[in-house]
Design an enzyme around this catalytic site. Structure first.
Site, PDB file in Angstrom:
ATOM      1  N   LYS A  49       0.833  -1.207   0.000  1.00  0.00           N
ATOM      2  CA  LYS A  49       0.000   0.000   0.000  1.00  0.00           C
ATOM      3  C   LYS A  49       0.866   1.255   0.000  1.00  0.00           C
ATOM      4  O   LYS A  49       0.527   2.263  -0.625  1.00  0.00           O
ATOM      5  CB  LYS A  49      -0.950  -0.020   1.196  1.00  0.00           C
ATOM      6  CG  LYS A  49      -2.070  -1.052   1.046  1.00  0.00           C
ATOM      7  CD  LYS A  49      -2.773  -1.363   2.355  1.00  0.00           C
ATOM      8  CE  LYS A  49      -3.763  -2.497   2.169  1.00  0.00           C
ATOM      9  NZ  LYS A  49      -4.371  -2.969   3.417  1.00  0.00           N
ATOM     10  N   GLN A  92      -5.107  -1.737   9.403  1.00  0.00           N
ATOM     11  CA  GLN A  92      -4.831  -3.045   8.825  1.00  0.00           C
ATOM     12  C   GLN A  92      -5.359  -4.157   9.736  1.00  0.00           C
ATOM     13  O   GLN A  92      -5.060  -4.194  10.926  1.00  0.00           O
ATOM     14  CB  GLN A  92      -3.325  -3.219   8.610  1.00  0.00           C
ATOM     15  CG  GLN A  92      -2.926  -4.514   7.953  1.00  0.00           C
ATOM     16  CD  GLN A  92      -3.460  -4.651   6.539  1.00  0.00           C
ATOM     17  OE1 GLN A  92      -3.355  -3.724   5.743  1.00  0.00           O
ATOM     18  NE2 GLN A  92      -4.018  -5.800   6.220  1.00  0.00           N
ATOM     19  N   ASP A 115     -11.772   1.867   3.557  1.00  0.00           N
ATOM     20  CA  ASP A 115     -12.134   0.460   3.424  1.00  0.00           C
ATOM     21  C   ASP A 115     -13.642   0.307   3.244  1.00  0.00           C
ATOM     22  O   ASP A 115     -14.119  -0.750   2.827  1.00  0.00           O
ATOM     23  CB  ASP A 115     -11.701  -0.328   4.671  1.00  0.00           C
ATOM     24  CG  ASP A 115     -10.322  -0.943   4.518  1.00  0.00           C
ATOM     25  OD1 ASP A 115      -9.937  -1.256   3.373  1.00  0.00           O
ATOM     26  OD2 ASP A 115      -9.632  -1.113   5.543  1.00  0.00           O
TER      27      ASP A 115
END
Length: 285
Positions: A49, A92, A115
């Site tokens: 990322k 995460q 997300d």
């Protein structure tokens, strides 16, 4: 022989498009990634990322917290929510057992929830007014568009009902006028349903679950799963690729299919969030 849906190339195209559009913004989009603990797979994901952020021209910041309390993590999220230079916040997963995952995800400002796990973003998606979409299902939808796969009037079967992939996947296909069936671990005679699918999306996390005799001739088969084969150590999906490829019209490989698109859509969400925060039109790049 099926047409192979090349997730790597599609993802590269998405990132390059975002990179060009980012250069025209008043400021660089900002993404904060929070990594708690030392899970090896999570560390790899975060490094990837970081590379994507650099490529797209974003201002990326990673917060590595080897050990922290839930309250410390909530405090960090609170500060990032107020930071006007941060457009996206990503925690995460998985988190250590002592931290309540749901509480953490719901603490993120919905407009920075890249997300798209926050209940507010789920609700926006449900009513057809999303700002941000879940990365994996949105990546699959991008694949359909890129390969000219029209879902209207098609029988679409989703194997898996997770909040991250299965449920939002079905909702997004329903939005494109598909007829959607959800299957899961309690579904009797799974093959009876999968054989009816014009489009089959599999996200169960069970290696080798779908064989050729479970697939309709000419179906589009999307394998979302990423399982590690205990014997070879290689990654594999839920679909027996070598068998099903001979029967499907389109199919995704594992790896190299849906995975790269998930990362690319994350960058797209950061870009969309930045435009939203800048008061710019989020419908055009």
């Amino acid at each position: 022989m099926a047409i192979l849906i090349d997730g790597k190339q599609l993802a590269a195209d998405v990132r390059n498009r975002i990179k060009e559009a980012t250069s025209k913004l008043p400021r660089r989009p900002g993404l904060a990634v929070i990594l708690v603990g030392e899970d090896p797979a999570s560390q790899v994901y975060v490094r990837n990322k970081e590379k994507d952020c650099i490529h797209c021209g974003f201002a990326g910041q990673t917060y590595r917290m080897e050990d922290c309390s839930e309250e410390e993590l909530l405090a960090l999220i609170g500060r990032l929510n107020k930071n006007e230079n941060i457009d996206g916040i990503l925690v995460q997963l998985p988190l250590p057992a002592h931290i309540n995952e749901r509480r953490i995800l719901e603490a993120i400002d919905p407009d920075k929830d890249v997300d798209a796990f926050h209940p507010t973003n789920v609700g926006r998606m449900l009513v057809g007014k999303p700002v941000l979409l879940p990365c994996t299902p949105a990546g699959v939808m991008e694949m359909f568009r890129a390969y000219g796969i029209d879902l209207a009037g098609k029988n679409c079967v989703v194997v898996g009902r997770s909040n991250i992939v299965g449920k939002p996947m079905g909702l997004l296909m329903l939005r494109e006028d598909a007829t959607v069936t959800f299957c899961h671990s309690k579904t009797p005679d799974l093959a009876e349903h999968t054989r009816q699918a014009d489009v089959l999306v599999v996200a169960a996390g069970r290696q080798g679950l779908i064989s050729a005799d479970m697939v309709k001739e000419g179906a589009v088969v999307i394998d979302v799963a990423m399982n590690r084969d205990p014997e070879t150590g290689k990654f594999t999906g839920d679909v027996l690729f070598d068998e099903v490829e001979k029967k499907a019209s389109h199919i995704t490989p594992v790896p190299g299919g849906v995975g790269p698109m998930t990362r690319a859509i994350l960058m797209q969400n950061v870009f969309a969030a930045a435009k939203y925060h800048m008061g710019l039109d989020t419908d055009e790049e």
